[in-house]
Motif scaffolding. Structure first.
Motif, PDB file in Angstrom:
ATOM      1  N   GLU A 135      -1.012  10.624   0.266  1.00 16.29           N
ATOM      2  CA  GLU A 135      -1.268  11.909  -0.365  1.00 16.29           C
ATOM      3  C   GLU A 135      -2.367  11.804  -1.418  1.00 16.29           C
ATOM      4  O   GLU A 135      -3.196  12.709  -1.550  1.00 16.29           O
ATOM      5  N   LEU A 136      -2.399  10.716  -2.170  1.00 20.42           N
ATOM      6  CA  LEU A 136      -3.444  10.550  -3.180  1.00 20.42           C
ATOM      7  C   LEU A 136      -4.818  10.393  -2.542  1.00 20.42           C
ATOM      8  O   LEU A 136      -5.818  10.878  -3.090  1.00 20.42           O
ATOM      9  N   GLY A 145       7.177  13.746  -0.934  1.00 20.43           N
ATOM     10  CA  GLY A 145       5.914  13.115  -1.266  1.00 20.43           C
ATOM     11  C   GLY A 145       4.826  14.115  -1.597  1.00 20.43           C
ATOM     12  O   GLY A 145       4.091  13.950  -2.587  1.00 20.43           O
ATOM     13  N   GLU A 146       4.694  15.177  -0.796  1.00 28.33           N
ATOM     14  CA  GLU A 146       3.659  16.171  -1.060  1.00 28.33           C
ATOM     15  C   GLU A 146       3.930  16.920  -2.360  1.00 28.33           C
ATOM     16  O   GLU A 146       3.019  17.143  -3.166  1.00 28.33           O
ATOM     17  N   ALA A 198       5.977   1.053   8.788  1.00 27.12           N
ATOM     18  CA  ALA A 198       5.139   2.041   8.129  1.00 27.12           C
ATOM     19  C   ALA A 198       4.792   3.186   9.076  1.00 27.12           C
ATOM     20  O   ALA A 198       4.723   3.020  10.299  1.00 27.12           O
ATOM     21  N   THR A 199       4.567   4.350   8.496  1.00 23.54           N
ATOM     22  CA  THR A 199       4.115   5.506   9.259  1.00 23.54           C
ATOM     23  C   THR A 199       2.634   5.348   9.603  1.00 23.54           C
ATOM     24  O   THR A 199       1.913   4.530   9.020  1.00 23.54           O
ATOM     25  N   SER A 200       2.177   6.164  10.526  1.00 23.30           N
ATOM     26  CA  SER A 200       0.768   6.091  10.923  1.00 23.30           C
ATOM     27  C   SER A 200      -0.141   6.486   9.771  1.00 23.30           C
ATOM     28  O   SER A 200      -1.233   5.927   9.601  1.00 23.30           O
ATOM     29  N   ALA A 201       0.294   7.448   8.938  1.00 26.14           N
ATOM     30  CA  ALA A 201      -0.529   7.847   7.790  1.00 26.14           C
ATOM     31  C   ALA A 201      -0.675   6.699   6.795  1.00 26.14           C
ATOM     32  O   ALA A 201      -1.751   6.488   6.221  1.00 26.14           O
ATOM     33  N   TYR A 202       0.408   5.947   6.599  1.00 24.25           N
ATOM     34  CA  TYR A 202       0.345   4.823   5.669  1.00 24.25           C
ATOM     35  C   TYR A 202      -0.530   3.702   6.223  1.00 24.25           C
ATOM     36  O   TYR A 202      -1.305   3.099   5.480  1.00 24.25           O
TER      37      TYR A 202
END
Length: 1014
Positions: free
Chosen positions: A339-340, A309-310, A365-369
């Protein structure tokens, strides 16, 4: 036979019961076709070739069933046919769920490894084995029903039998198409739909049988099927639970894929969720903490995968790290969106058609999402991306914003009904939580608050989504005032669904909110629908919403040295982008990444520049570093120069919606990956000259017309025989008035004797020559009619496919409306078969057939002109709803022409003057002085001709779906394909004239009896 109190012939079902049976059969056939097609698309990673193979195999096998029924309807009595139909319909009810299960494990039987494509000929073999039983049943039912229907009607209404049976079957298919597209696909699993189809066909069998015990037994079985399909989960019948069977069969499907372990394996993979949306099959599988989202059997997203992703996002955004508005189409939202949002964006618009993808991802979902979903800068729009780009700012109503309260209310009512049905059939409608939850949903909808989904976890229900919905107007703000009319022209305010916030204030500013970066991360152009993301038309719409300094990003799989089919695919996309954008840059490697922009765009692939930009963004990343650009292999200057020269040297044409050549190259690439061996055939097709094909078709028609003219000059033996018989009868009546009664009856032996005496004076050689000429001429005439019907079936299927592509080209493809398009075609079939009924009683059948051939030629010739006129700017002045209605009308008109020709060809072929076998055998029996003529059973004739005509129609439609949809449209486009169809129908018109030169149809008199032309 006598009539009973219900108007039925004793011992046989009535005409109305047969019509009810065919309605049920039409519903079953359409549901089975759609259901099995969706299942095959999952296991075979469906592209246009596999879709065309499924449709062609389906139609050809049904046609084979119709041909198989010809011997049955000619030899078996009605009672035995009725019993056969009851047995076959009962078998079909149990067969469909079994077919679904077998399709889900077919990859295991074919020994296809995980992630590999199945070879084309293995696909064909599996299609033949799995589809054959059900298709043969469907094919046998129609001609048998036509014979039973013809038995119930008097002689005057005999021509109506086939047309009415055909019309009611089309009516059932139309109703099933609408119901599946707008209701069943939302609330029922595939096995539940199969059970419902079985219940409906069992009801048809119950209507057909005349035994009270059998009728009650079939009715009870149908009720059990319906309860199993429609009953909520908490009231599942004790004998079985379709939910458990569905889960077990889905797990068996993914075990055959290799994504789940077989029994006894130590793998930790497990199936977390699986569902069927209106657009695709979705499955979520966990393997040792890593999630994989599958869409129609192919990997759509893998997460968590921070490394990929990065690298992907920061490699792209190095082109413009200071972008303010970004449009993301497709991709992996869990990796891409967080990331965006690390960049200083003002707004990120994420466009994804299938809203069920987001619901599945939110479960794991991940915590970032999850944090990204709460970001007010994120706007999620669930709409077709090409339609979004085309309608950007033009029509808020189509993209989720309503003009007034009445439209808001209708939208909320539809949402309430849909969620209520979903809750009922999913089992969430319990005594303690069902009705109160529905009442809460309705009350929140009336107040205007965003309602919560009743069948989602609490952690998802509590998430605040109002912020994202309120930014929907910003996402669809107008890009070009000269192209799009202002929204607030009449002073009316707009509000987003579920809120009372006016959004016109954001549109009244002087600036136009264009996008600085547009990322198109769509799937490969394996189908014509997916090909729209790589077309010239789509890129033009993208450029109209892109800022002058912005850039477009897209990518496609390739080979490192750009050889073979992969090079043609990349070259076609590169040339397409270059026809729209001034600057286009392409990376090297196993994936060609395209960066496009205007002349003053800042896009570059220079290593040092990208390093400076990425380092200047000063973002916190865990795995990606700006130093990567200094040694990145995909932007090596030597390799970039090779890619530029290689792509420019490949002779390809631009990819458009009307000429989707990239789909053809993707099919060739799929053939190489699957080891199908079709590359040489596809290469020959690419070199095909349509002018030669059209000339060959017209030449064939001219030859057939000449043969018909030659055969038409021979004596009409049947009419000569009847005229001689009448003259002999008249002479005998003068000598012996009492002999008139004997000679007037075909059952009388004197009739045969009189006819034998007429031909006794003729030499055997002369009679044999006349007999052979008559037989060869009539066989030729019937063959021409069969060819005309096959050409009509091919043209009808091809025009339907073309109009679907025109629909998506002009309006943006809306997947859910395909069911409505198919329903409109079925409606046309029904109307055509019904409206032409009065013509069947008159002598103008040939004129009607010729007129319909001319109309089909005109329609095929006018479609390119219509598309060109609409796409060149006419749609800016015509409401899009009118254009949509126009396309529906043309589709219905095509179906009406096909349905009317089907009914007319049946009547022309079933006419005694066109029966070579009966006429020849009757004449031969007279010559050999048999006891009497062989009688012709009208019901048997109707059933036999219905079988032959149905088979010709279906085989022609199969060829149209495979040849036109897979090869001609991708290679040559809509204009050239319509030109070829017009040439085909001109050739069939010549064949029709050739058939008319020999076979004449005699009108019905007032008594309903056919008389020979005088």
């Amino acid at each position: 036979m006598s009539l009973d109190s219900n108007g039925d012939i004793s011992g046989f079902p009535g005409f109305s019961r047969i019509l009810a049976l065919m309605v049920c059969m039409g519903v079953y056939a359409l549901l089975a076709q759609v259901l099995l097609l969706r299942e095959f698309l999952v296991v075979f990673f469906g592209n246009e070739l596999t879709i065309g193979a499924v449709f062609s195999a389906w139609l050809v096998l049904i046609g084979a069933g119709s041909l198989l029924a010809t011997s049955l309807v000619a030899r078996w009595p009605e009672e035995r046919l009725r019993v056969l139909l009851v047995v076959l319909l009962t078998l079909a009810a149990f067969l469909l769920p079994l077919q679904v299960w077998v399709i889900r494990i077919v990859r295991t039987a074919l020994h296809v490894a995980y992630g590999e494509y199945a070879p084309f000929f293995s696909i064909l073999a599996s299609l033949a084995v799995i589809l054959a039983p059900g298709c043969l049943i469907i094919g046998i039912v129609f001609p048998c029903a036509c014979r039973l229907a013809a038995r119930q009607l008097p002689a005057r209404q005999l021509p109506f039998a086939v047309s009415r049976v055909y019309a009611v079957e089309s009516l059932g298919s139309m109703a099933a198409g609408v119901a599946f597209s707008f209701w069943l696909v939302w609330v029922m699993s595939p096995l539940a739909v199969a059970a419902l189809a079985g219940a409906i066909v069992l009801l048809g069998a119950a209507w057909l049988t005349t035994t009270r015990t059998c009728r009650w037994l079939l009715g009870l079985i149908a009720f059990a099927f319906a309860v199993s399909a429609c009953c909520p989960a908490y009231l599942a019948p004790p004998w079985s639970s379709l939910g458990r069977l569905e889960h077990a069969s889905v797990e068996a499907r993914w075990r055959s894929f290799g994504a789940l372990p077989v029994s006894g394996s130590s793998s930790a993979s497990r199936l977390l969720a699986s569902c069927d949306s209106r657009y695709q099959n979705l499955a979520l599988i966990e393997t040792e903490g890593q999630m994989t989202l599958y869409a129609n059997g192919q990997v759509m997203a893998v997460f968590p995968d921070a490394v990929t992703g990065e690298h992907k996002i920061h490699f792209i955004m190095a082109q413009k790290p200071d972008a303010r508005r970004v449009l993301l189409i497709g991709g992996n939202p869990i990796n891409d969106i967080p990331e965006l949002l690390k960049y200083p964006l003002e707004q990120l618009v994420y466009v994804e058609l299938d809203e069920k993808i987001g619901r599945l991802l939110e479960l794991v979902a991940t915590s970032a999402y999850r944090q990204a979903l709460r970001d007010p800068r994120l706007v999620q729009v669930h709409v077709d991306a090409p339609r979004y780009a085309k309608q950007y700012g033009r029509n808020l109503d189509e993209l989720g914003v309503r003009r007034n309260s009445s439209l808001v209310f209708s939208g909320l009512v539809g949402e309430v009904m849909r969620r209520a049905f979903r809750s009922i059939f999913s089992g969430d409608f319990g005594a303690s939580a069902g009705f109160p939850r529905l009442r809460g949903y309705i009350s929140s909808a009336v107040r205007g608050a965003p309602p919560s989904a009743p069948n989602l976890p609490k952690k998802i229900e509590s998430r605040q989504e109002v912020g994202a919905e309120m930014h929907v107007a910003d996402a669809i703000a107008p890009a070009d005032p000269a192209r799009y009319p202002p929204y607030n022209k009449g002073g009316n305010g707009f509000s987003a669904i579920g809120t009372n916030t006016p959004v016109t204030d954001s549109l009244r500013g002087g600036g136009t909110p264009l996008f600085d970066a547009i990322l198109v991360d769509a799937s490969e152009p394996a189908t014509i629908a997916l090909n729209r993301f790589y077309t010239q038309d789509f890129y033009r719409d993208i450029r109209s919403i892109l800022s002058p300094g912005g850039f477009l990003y897209t990518a496609v799989s390739a080979s490192a040295d750009l050889q073979g089919e992969a090079a043609f695919l990349s070259a076609s996309i590169a040339k397409t982008i270059r026809t729209v954008f001034d600057r286009v840059l392409v990376t090297s490697g196993t994936k060609n990444q395209f960066f496009a922009g205007a002349t003053n765009s800042s896009i570059t692939l220079e290593r040092a520049t990208l390093f400076r930009r990425s380092a200047g963004a000063d973002l916190k990343t865990r795995y990606f570093r700006p130093e990567y650009f200094l040694n990145a292999d995909e932007i090596n200057p030597a390799k970039l120069d090779f890619v530029e020269r290689r792509l420019a040297a490949i002779p390809v044409t631009a990819n458009t919606v009307l000429k989707p050549v990239s789909t053809f190259y993707q099919i060739a690439l799929w053939s190489r990956f699957s080891e199908s061996g079709l590359e040489s055939l596809l290469a020959r097709l690419a070199r095909l000259r349509l002018e030669w094909v059209a000339g060959a078709l017209l030449g064939f028609g001219v030859v057939c017309l000449g043969m018909g003219a030659v055969l038409g000059r021979r004596p009409a033996c049947a009419c000569l025989r009847r005229s001689a018989s009448r003259r002999q009868a008249k002479a005998s009546t003068v000598a012996d008035p009492g002999s008139a009664a004997r000679l007037s009856s075909p059952k009388s032996g004197g009739y045969a004797e009189a006819r034998a005496s007429v031909f006794a004076k003729a030499s055997p050689d002369t009679l044999a020559d006349k007999l052979a000429g008559r037989r060869s001429g009539v066989v030729f005439s019937r063959s021409m009619l069969v060819l005309v019907m096959a050409a009509t079936g091919l043209c009808g299927m091809a025009l339907e496919l073309i109009l679907i592509f025109v629909f998506q080209a002009l309006l943006g493809y809306v997947y859910s409306k395909v069911g409505l398009i198919v329903a409109m075609f079925m409606l046309g079939l029904m109307l055509g078969a019904t409206v032409c009924v009065p013509t069947l009683k008159r002598s103008g059948q040939w004129r009607a057939m010729i007129s319909m051939e001319i109309l089909l030629i005109v329609e095929a010739a006018c479609i390119p002109w219509l598309v060109t006129a609409l796409s060149s700017g006419l749609m800016n002045w015509i409401p899009w709803g009118w254009v949509e209605a126009l396309i529906y009308g043309v589709i219905a008109g095509s179906g009406a022409l096909v349905g009317a020709q089907f009914a007319l060809v049946n009547e022309l072929m079933s006419h005694r003057g066109c029966k070579a076998n009966y006429a020849a055998e009757n004449l031969q029996s007279t010559i050999s002085a048999d006891a009497g003529p062989m009688p012709v059973d009208p019901a048997k004739v109707k059933g036999g001709t219905a079988a032959i005509t149905n088979a010709a129609d279906l085989v022609g439609a199969a060829l149209g779906g495979l040849v036109v949809g897979v090869f001609l449209l991708p290679l040559f486009g809509i204009t050239a394909t319509c030109f070829l169809l017009a040439a085909l129908k001109m050739s069939s018109l010549l064949c029709l004239l050739a058939a008319r030169a020999f076979c004449a149809v005699e009108p019905y008199d007032k008594r309903g009896e056919k008389q020979c032309d005088k």
